[in-house]
Design a protein around this motif. Structure first.
Motif, PDB file in Angstrom:
ATOM      1  N   GLU A   1     -99.450 -20.211   2.842  1.00 23.77           N
ATOM      2  CA  GLU A   1     -99.175 -19.547   1.141  1.00 23.77           C
ATOM      3  C   GLU A   1     -99.836 -20.323   0.225  1.00 23.77           C
ATOM      4  OE1 GLU A   1     -94.895 -19.132   0.495  1.00 23.77           O
ATOM      5  OE2 GLU A   1     -94.168 -17.342   2.045  1.00 23.77           O
ATOM      6  N   ASN A   2    -100.732 -21.287   0.436  1.00 24.06           N
ATOM      7  CA  ASN A   2    -101.316 -22.009  -0.393  1.00 24.06           C
ATOM      8  C   ASN A   2    -102.285 -22.950  -0.278  1.00 24.06           C
ATOM      9  OD1 ASN A   2     -98.288 -22.070  -2.757  1.00 24.06           O
ATOM     10  ND2 ASN A   2     -97.362 -22.536  -1.271  1.00 24.06           N
ATOM     11  N   GLU A   3    -103.097 -22.151   0.558  1.00 29.40           N
ATOM     12  CA  GLU A   3    -104.090 -22.657   1.150  1.00 29.40           C
ATOM     13  C   GLU A   3    -105.112 -23.427   0.123  1.00 29.40           C
ATOM     14  OE1 GLU A   3    -106.338 -20.582   4.541  1.00 29.40           O
ATOM     15  OE2 GLU A   3    -104.198 -19.122   5.292  1.00 29.40           O
ATOM     16  N   LYS A   4    -105.225 -22.684  -0.897  1.00 30.76           N
ATOM     17  CA  LYS A   4    -106.828 -23.340  -1.992  1.00 30.76           C
ATOM     18  C   LYS A   4    -105.937 -24.286  -2.528  1.00 30.76           C
ATOM     19  CE  LYS A   4    -109.261 -19.132  -2.013  1.00 30.76           C
ATOM     20  NZ  LYS A   4    -110.302 -19.236  -0.939  1.00 30.76           N
ATOM     21  N   LEU A   5    -104.829 -24.054  -3.043  1.00 31.01           N
ATOM     22  CA  LEU A   5    -103.783 -25.109  -3.357  1.00 31.01           C
ATOM     23  C   LEU A   5    -104.408 -26.167  -2.932  1.00 31.01           C
ATOM     24  CD1 LEU A   5    -102.465 -26.713  -5.946  1.00 31.01           C
ATOM     25  CD2 LEU A   5    -100.368 -25.812  -4.445  1.00 31.01           C
ATOM     26  N   ILE A   6    -103.669 -25.797  -1.321  1.00 31.76           N
ATOM     27  CA  ILE A   6    -104.232 -27.734  -0.521  1.00 31.76           C
ATOM     28  C   ILE A   6    -105.709 -28.261  -0.480  1.00 31.76           C
ATOM     29  CG2 ILE A   6    -104.069 -28.533   1.985  1.00 31.76           C
ATOM     30  CD1 ILE A   6    -100.610 -27.900   0.134  1.00 31.76           C
TER      31      ILE A   6
ATOM     32  N   LEU B   1     -88.771 -32.089  -2.748  1.00 32.66           N
ATOM     33  CA  LEU B   1     -90.099 -31.392  -1.388  1.00 32.66           C
ATOM     34  C   LEU B   1     -89.497 -30.597  -0.801  1.00 32.66           C
ATOM     35  CD1 LEU B   1     -92.186 -34.514  -1.742  1.00 32.66           C
ATOM     36  CD2 LEU B   1     -93.014 -32.499  -2.825  1.00 32.66           C
ATOM     37  N   LYS B   2     -88.235 -30.896   0.331  1.00 34.80           N
ATOM     38  CA  LYS B   2     -88.490 -30.371   0.750  1.00 34.80           C
ATOM     39  C   LYS B   2     -86.843 -28.806   0.697  1.00 34.80           C
ATOM     40  CE  LYS B   2     -84.492 -30.893   4.439  1.00 34.80           C
ATOM     41  NZ  LYS B   2     -83.504 -31.370   4.820  1.00 34.80           N
ATOM     42  N   VAL B   3     -86.294 -29.346  -0.490  1.00 29.96           N
ATOM     43  CA  VAL B   3     -85.651 -28.537  -0.978  1.00 29.96           C
ATOM     44  C   VAL B   3     -86.636 -27.678  -1.357  1.00 29.96           C
ATOM     45  CG1 VAL B   3     -84.031 -28.149  -3.332  1.00 29.96           C
ATOM     46  CG2 VAL B   3     -83.469 -29.703  -1.030  1.00 29.96           C
ATOM     47  N   ALA B   4     -87.040 -27.989  -2.106  1.00 26.78           N
ATOM     48  CA  ALA B   4     -88.710 -26.844  -2.772  1.00 26.78           C
ATOM     49  C   ALA B   4     -89.588 -26.004  -1.732  1.00 26.78           C
ATOM     50  CB  ALA B   4     -89.941 -27.316  -3.482  1.00 26.78           C
TER      51      ALA B   4
ATOM     52  N   ALA C   1     -95.144 -21.648 -11.538  1.00 25.66           N
ATOM     53  CA  ALA C   1     -94.263 -22.829 -12.322  1.00 25.66           C
ATOM     54  C   ALA C   1     -93.101 -24.100 -11.220  1.00 25.66           C
ATOM     55  CB  ALA C   1     -93.815 -21.844 -13.577  1.00 25.66           C
ATOM     56  N   GLU C   2     -93.061 -23.102 -10.476  1.00 22.51           N
ATOM     57  CA  GLU C   2     -91.815 -24.135  -9.395  1.00 22.51           C
ATOM     58  C   GLU C   2     -93.057 -25.404  -8.440  1.00 22.51           C
ATOM     59  OE1 GLU C   2     -90.204 -20.894  -7.432  1.00 22.51           O
ATOM     60  OE2 GLU C   2     -88.021 -21.327  -9.093  1.00 22.51           O
ATOM     61  N   ILE C   3     -93.699 -24.913  -8.021  1.00 25.71           N
ATOM     62  CA  ILE C   3     -95.004 -25.318  -7.406  1.00 25.71           C
ATOM     63  C   ILE C   3     -95.798 -26.545  -8.482  1.00 25.71           C
ATOM     64  CG2 ILE C   3     -97.250 -25.196  -6.563  1.00 25.71           C
ATOM     65  CD1 ILE C   3     -96.605 -22.519  -5.579  1.00 25.71           C
ATOM     66  N   LEU C   4     -96.253 -25.742  -9.327  1.00 23.42           N
ATOM     67  CA  LEU C   4     -96.921 -26.708 -10.459  1.00 23.42           C
ATOM     68  C   LEU C   4     -95.569 -28.328 -10.511  1.00 23.42           C
ATOM     69  CD1 LEU C   4     -98.602 -24.650 -12.506  1.00 23.42           C
ATOM     70  CD2 LEU C   4     -99.808 -26.321 -10.420  1.00 23.42           C
ATOM     71  N   LYS C   5     -94.324 -27.720 -11.360  1.00 20.20           N
ATOM     72  CA  LYS C   5     -93.126 -28.602 -11.372  1.00 20.20           C
ATOM     73  C   LYS C   5     -93.319 -29.823 -10.515  1.00 20.20           C
ATOM     74  CE  LYS C   5     -89.193 -28.968 -13.450  1.00 20.20           C
ATOM     75  NZ  LYS C   5     -87.844 -29.113 -14.215  1.00 20.20           N
TER      76      LYS C   5
END
Length: 123
Positions: free
Chosen positions: A76-81, A50-53, A4-8
């Motif tokens: 940690e997010n290879e597929k998302l990238i 983006l930095k804080v996240a 949820a945090e990533i998508l936000k």
């Protein structure tokens, strides 16, 4: 960071455009401003979120702060990238940003290079 945090954090076009650029190379705030056509305050606000996240990392060189993708976030997010890169390549706004980045580099108009030229001409 949970899903949820990533998508936000990704739920803003300006932040997506920044990520698109930083997947190519590290950049300073003023170069991102030029490419996106945004104000310094708006650009800095998005970069800070983006930095804080944990999506971006920052490093200082002289008076410039350079931003790049956080290596841990990338791992940690290879597929998302992968997904984002594919979507970026399909949309004109993201392709145009990369063209402007390429032009900025080819013309030597990155802020650090421009200031160096100005300083040399003052000698």
């Amino acid at each position: 960071m949970n899903l949820a945090e990533i998508l936000k954090i990704l739920g803003d076009e300006c932040r997506l455009r920044i990520i698109n650029l930083l997947l190519e190379q590290r950049l300073c705030v003023c170069d991102i401003e030029k490419i996106l056509g945004t104000t310094q305050s708006n650009t800095s606000r998005h970069l800070n979120k983006l930095k804080v996240a944990g999506v971006l990392s920052a490093s200082k060189k002289s008076q410039w702060i350079y931003y790049s993708m956080n290596e841990r976030f990338l791992q940690e997010n290879e597929k998302l990238i992968e997904f984002l890169k594919e979507k970026f390549s399909q949309q004109e706004i993201f392709r145009k940003d990369l063209i402007r980045l390429k032009e900025l580099k080819e013309k030597g108009e990155e802020c650090e290079h421009v200031l160096t030229k100005v300083q040399r001409s003052d000698i």
